[in-house]
Design an enzyme around this catalytic site. Structure first.
Site, PDB file in Angstrom:
ATOM      1  N   THR A  53       0.850  -1.190   0.000  1.00  0.00           N
ATOM      2  CA  THR A  53       0.000   0.000   0.000  1.00  0.00           C
ATOM      3  C   THR A  53       0.887   1.242   0.000  1.00  0.00           C
ATOM      4  O   THR A  53       1.688   1.435   0.910  1.00  0.00           O
ATOM      5  CB  THR A  53      -0.914  -0.015   1.238  1.00  0.00           C
ATOM      6  N   HIS A  66      -7.512 -11.068  -1.393  1.00  0.00           N
ATOM      7  CA  HIS A  66      -6.915 -10.671  -0.110  1.00  0.00           C
ATOM      8  C   HIS A  66      -7.850 -11.092   1.023  1.00  0.00           C
ATOM      9  O   HIS A  66      -8.884 -10.483   1.259  1.00  0.00           O
ATOM     10  CB  HIS A  66      -6.728  -9.154  -0.121  1.00  0.00           C
ATOM     11  N   ASN A 117      -4.746 -10.009   7.018  1.00  0.00           N
ATOM     12  CA  ASN A 117      -4.452  -8.716   7.648  1.00  0.00           C
ATOM     13  C   ASN A 117      -5.656  -7.984   8.237  1.00  0.00           C
ATOM     14  O   ASN A 117      -5.664  -6.762   8.332  1.00  0.00           O
ATOM     15  CB  ASN A 117      -3.737  -7.788   6.660  1.00  0.00           C
ATOM     16  N   TYR A 147      -8.737  -7.592   7.147  1.00  0.00           N
ATOM     17  CA  TYR A 147      -9.718  -6.974   6.251  1.00  0.00           C
ATOM     18  C   TYR A 147     -10.948  -7.882   6.125  1.00  0.00           C
ATOM     19  O   TYR A 147     -11.046  -8.902   6.800  1.00  0.00           O
ATOM     20  CB  TYR A 147      -9.054  -6.618   4.919  1.00  0.00           C
ATOM     21  N   ASN A 161      -4.747  -4.959  12.730  1.00  0.00           N
ATOM     22  CA  ASN A 161      -6.149  -4.521  12.660  1.00  0.00           C
ATOM     23  C   ASN A 161      -7.019  -5.193  13.717  1.00  0.00           C
ATOM     24  O   ASN A 161      -8.197  -5.468  13.487  1.00  0.00           O
ATOM     25  CB  ASN A 161      -6.726  -4.727  11.250  1.00  0.00           C
TER      26      ASN A 161
END
Length: 363
Positions: free
Chosen positions: A25, A175, A178, A180, A235
């Site tokens: 990112t 994805h 992480n 998400y 996260n």
């Protein structure tokens, strides 16, 4: 010759070497979340990688969680990505797009028309979020997704996969890591649902499997990869039994004959948030790589030596490098020559222009 520098094959994708550029990112997309000419230059500089995985790319406006991240749901975005893939292919490189929905790791300012972020359950993460104005705010409590929301999500993934195909990619990576959205469905720290998408491992895997079915319908399974982060705490994530969970996920992935499985080592649990490597963490490569019946890509704090060890021992078929690729666009050549590596400048990782993006030297 180092095994890292030898060719391999991920499904239908031929890799010239086993040095992969990890998804990074960088928050430099132009107006409308469009990757610009600078992005094309940045990726083309790194085309000698065996495979490039793009920065995480949101599949819809509601999937966005940070300022300056690119999308793959508008015509302008598709055209921007077409320039990127053309530049990479012109240099003989291969590239897959990482398809992304952040779920609760977002803020209403990124998608005012769609309202609150969504998640499996209405549980706010701890910490602070980047707003659309590049400020920081407390996370909002997300809206728990309805069954209709989940059907719309699967459709968004299918459309994004179709758009990535139009944009000239060699494949896509889903994805599911992480912290998400897809990871939020997998782990019971974030998924408290009592319907067919919560409770048992079978149920918690259901959204991921439905997304993969939709994406494979566009690409074929041999051009689709998946990213997972067992034991990752980034996260505000947790699960009561990560080994049972992720063994269960991998068991369900095996019959799909995917191009590859991308696993992140928990020692790099902060996903780019710091340079700290956490000691005494379980080894994802040791715990999970052999359970997957296809090609395994490992990531997370690897250097040249332990990456070579991973591919020679059979714990990985290829290794993804992140921060090293930011500051060494010719990482493959440097590994081959035994040349020193350029140190990265963390202050230029997120946002900005060419400084710390396209201005790192080659040999």
């Amino acid at each position: 010759m180092m095994k890292l520098l030898t060719p391999t094959k991920f499904g239908a994708i031929d890799l010239n070497n086993r040095v992969v550029m990890a998804p990074l990112t960088r928050m430099r997309a132009a107006q409308g979340d469009v990757p610009g000419q600078l992005a094309a230059q940045y990726y083309a500089q790194r085309a000698s990688a065996g495979l490039i995985i793009t920065e995480a790319t949101q599949i819809s406006p509601l999937g966005k969680g940070y300022p300056g991240t690119p999308g793959i749901y508008s015509e302008e975005q598709i055209k921007g990505w077409q320039t990127v893939t053309s530049e990479i292919h012109a240099k003989g490189g291969k590239v897959v797009m990482q398809l992304w929905h952040v779920g609760r790791i977002s803020h209403t300012s990124h998608h005012p028309e769609q309202g609150l972020p969504v998640a499996p359950s209405a549980i706010a993460p701890s910490g602070q979020v980047f707003t659309a104005q590049w400020g920081q705010a407390a996370y909002e409590t997300p809206r728990a997704m309805t069954q209709e929301d989940i059907l719309a999500l699967i459709h968004d993934y299918q459309c994004a996969a179709e758009n990535a195909l139009r944009a000239g990619f060699d494949g896509v990576e889903v994805h599911a890591a992480n912290g998400y959205l897809l990871d939020q469905f997998l782990q019971n720290g974030t998924n408290h649902r009592t319907d067919e998408y919560g409770g048992s491992i079978e149920n918690r895997c259901r959204v991921l499997m439905q997304v993969l079915e939709a994406v494979i319908g566009v690409w074929g399974s041999d051009r689709v990869g998946v990213r997972l982060s067992p034991y990752g705490s980034f996260n505000d994530m947790s699960d009561s039994d990560p080994v049972i969970l992720f063994n269960g996920v991998i068991d369900r992935l095996n019959p799909l004959h995917l191009a590859y499985l991308h696993l992140i080592e928990p020692r790099s649990t902060m996903a780019g948030g710091s340079d700290q490597v956490v000691q005494d963490m379980p080894s994802t490569a040791t715990l999970f790589s052999e359970r997957f019946e296809g090609k395994v890509l490992m990531a997370g704090g690897y250097n040249k030596d332990n990456a070579e060890e991973a591919v020679t021992s059979g714990h990985a078929d290829a290794v993804a490098f992140g921060r090293l690729y930011i500051s060494n666009p010719d990482l493959v050549a440097r590994f081959a020559a035994g040349a020193p590596l350029t140190p990265y400048d963390r202050a230029t990782f997120y946002g900005g222009t060419e400084k710390g993006y396209t201005d790192y030297p080659t040999l």
